[in-house]
Motif scaffolding. Structure first.
Motif: not given
Length: 482
Positions: A363-371
């Motif tokens: 869950l912590a690394t699932l979404v990693d956008g630019p902001i």
């Protein structure tokens, strides 16, 4: 000379070269001064033309200008916000609006969506005013590109813009690739900053050096066109201003008295915009997975499984709008498998613990956008993972206790229960069967050890086993027996 003919002498400006009299037809009269009549007619026509022009100018001066379409873009830049901007620009063109006012406040977002929005602003037939407002708002990262792409760039007092350095999903990247991305972003920014007449070098510094500017600094460096306290002050300042559109044409803004028409996000856009929030999408996903897991542990309830499936699909729709790490997806699948194994093959919590750790990391690394606003916060990942793991442990413990507990229905449920001996005939041998009452039923009973003392009437016996339809019992020993 006949009565119907009138001779006109040569001195009466007759065009006869010989000077002979010219006849006039019946009913025709002699015009003593034709040049004066022609001059009067021309002057009258000119007066009518001037009067018509004055009336047109008067009507134009008091004509109601077209509306100003207002869009509120206070969110991250992603496909939903890009679709909202395109819909607003199309509505402005349909209404023949005087201008489009975009109230902007964003920390940034996805670069691909930024390109789509910039191209929509450049192609808009209606002038676009991007106004960073209200006070305290910012146009960070992708928002700075939108501000510079507008026909009119404006900021409210107490706002800032800039810090537009591009990143790739928040990860460390190769220096060469980093330089390529920077140069591409700078070239894209320069392609419209120079056309808008703004300071290209200061705009480049916002990308290359991540500089951010206040409204006063941006106005001084010619990054924006003006600063205004509110929407009405902005329109008053822009009324009558001549602007240069992106295609090179010029246009004069007529905004005095123009009514505002707010184009709010639709219900679909609001829902999808909320789902594009990574934290909310993660919570919806975990809740849906938990309901489906509950359905597998308690089959036949139907409602948890149906609601859980719907929530999982909504979460997938939200994740489709965000940058996803495929490795994190495999971690989530591994966590699901470990939880299922823990429920079916008790491992004293080892499998469940491994599943919880895998779930938190996934869950912590699932979404990693630019902001940061487009990433899953660590606190959300830990809290959600621990909650799911704790509930899974509880369900597995309940299932284990249910498997280990004794049967509560059928004849086997009477083992260990106490029965009461019914009255029997006095000449019945002790080795014979006798009747007992248990759970309101009469059963045949027999002593476990034949030859023992026959239990008296009304005494209690303990059921030790069942042999066919006969209960094997033994007399109960009272606590006071020594």
């Amino acid at each position: 000379m006949t009565p119907s003919m009138i001779l006109v002498p040569h001195s009466a400006h007759c065009s006869n070269p010989r000077g002979s009299p010219q006849p006039l037809l019946p009913g025709q009269h002699l015009n003593p001064n034709p040049q004066r009549a022609e001059t009067f007619s021309t002057k009258l026509q000119n007066c009518f033309a001037i009067l018509l022009l004055l009336l047109c100018s008067f009507a134009t001066g008091f004509a109601q200008p077209g509306p100003v379409i207002k869009l509120i873009l206070h969110d991250t830049i992603q496909p939903i916000s890009a679709g909202y901007l395109e819909r607003g620009l199309a509505e402005a063109a349909r209404r023949n609006a005087s201008a489009v006012l975009v109230s902007l406040g964003t920390p940034g977002g996805l670069f691909n969506s930024t390109r789509v929005m910039v191209h929509a602003i450049e192609r808009s037939p209606v002038p676009v005013i991007v106004y960073v407002s209200p006070s305290g708002s910012r146009a960070g990262s992708a928002g700075f590109f939108l501000l510079e792409a507008a026909d009119i760039a404006a900021m409210a007092p107490g706002t800032n813009a800039g810090a537009a350095h591009p990143t790739i999903e928040g990860r460390q990247i190769d220096p060469i690739l980093k330089e390529k991305i920077e140069n591409d972003a700078i070239a894209f920014l320069r392609s419209f900053v120079s056309r808008r007449g703004h300071n290209a070098q200061a705009a480049e510094d916002a990308v290359r050096s991540s500089k951010s500017y206040s409204d006063e600094e941006a106005l001084k460096l010619n990054l924006i066109d003006l600063s205004a306290a509110d929407d009405n002050a902005l329109l008053r300042a822009l009324d009558g201003r001549q602007i240069r559109r992106f295609d090179g044409s010029t246009q004069t803004l007529h905004l005095r008295g123009a009514p505002f028409v707010l184009v709010a996000p639709s219900l679909r856009e609001r829902i999808l915009s909320r789902l594009a929030n990574p934290d909310l999408a993660v919570l919806v996903l975990v809740l849906g997975a938990l309901l489906i897991y509950l359905e597998f542990n308690v089959p036949g309830t139907i409602v948890p499984g149906a609601v859980g499936t719907l929530l999982v699909l909504l979460a997938f729709f939200g994740f489709n709008l965000l940058p996803i790490h495929h490795t994190a997806v495999f971690l989530l699948l591994a966590a699901l498998i470990l939880f299922v194994l823990e429920a079916n093959f008790p491992s004293h919590g080892v499998l469940g613990l491994a599943g919880t750790v895998s779930l938190i990391v996934g869950l912590a690394t699932l979404v990693d956008g630019p902001i940061p606003e487009q990433r899953v916060h660590i606190s959300i990942a830990i809290a959600t993972g621990l909650a799911f793991g704790g509930i899974s442990f509880a369900l597995a413990w309940i299932a284990l206790r249910a498997r280990r507990s004794k049967v509560l229905t059928g004849p086997q449920a009477m083992i260990g229960a106490v029965a009461v001996v019914c009255p029997h005939l006095a000449d019945t041998p002790a080795s014979s069967d006798f009747q007992v009452e248990i759970r309101g039923e009469l059963w045949e009973a027999r002593l476990v050890q034949p030859g023992g003392s026959f239990p008296p009437d009304g005494s209690t016996v303990l059921v030790k086993a069942i042999e066919g339809l006969v209960l094997l019992v033994e007399p109960c020993v009272s606590k006071g027996t020594g």
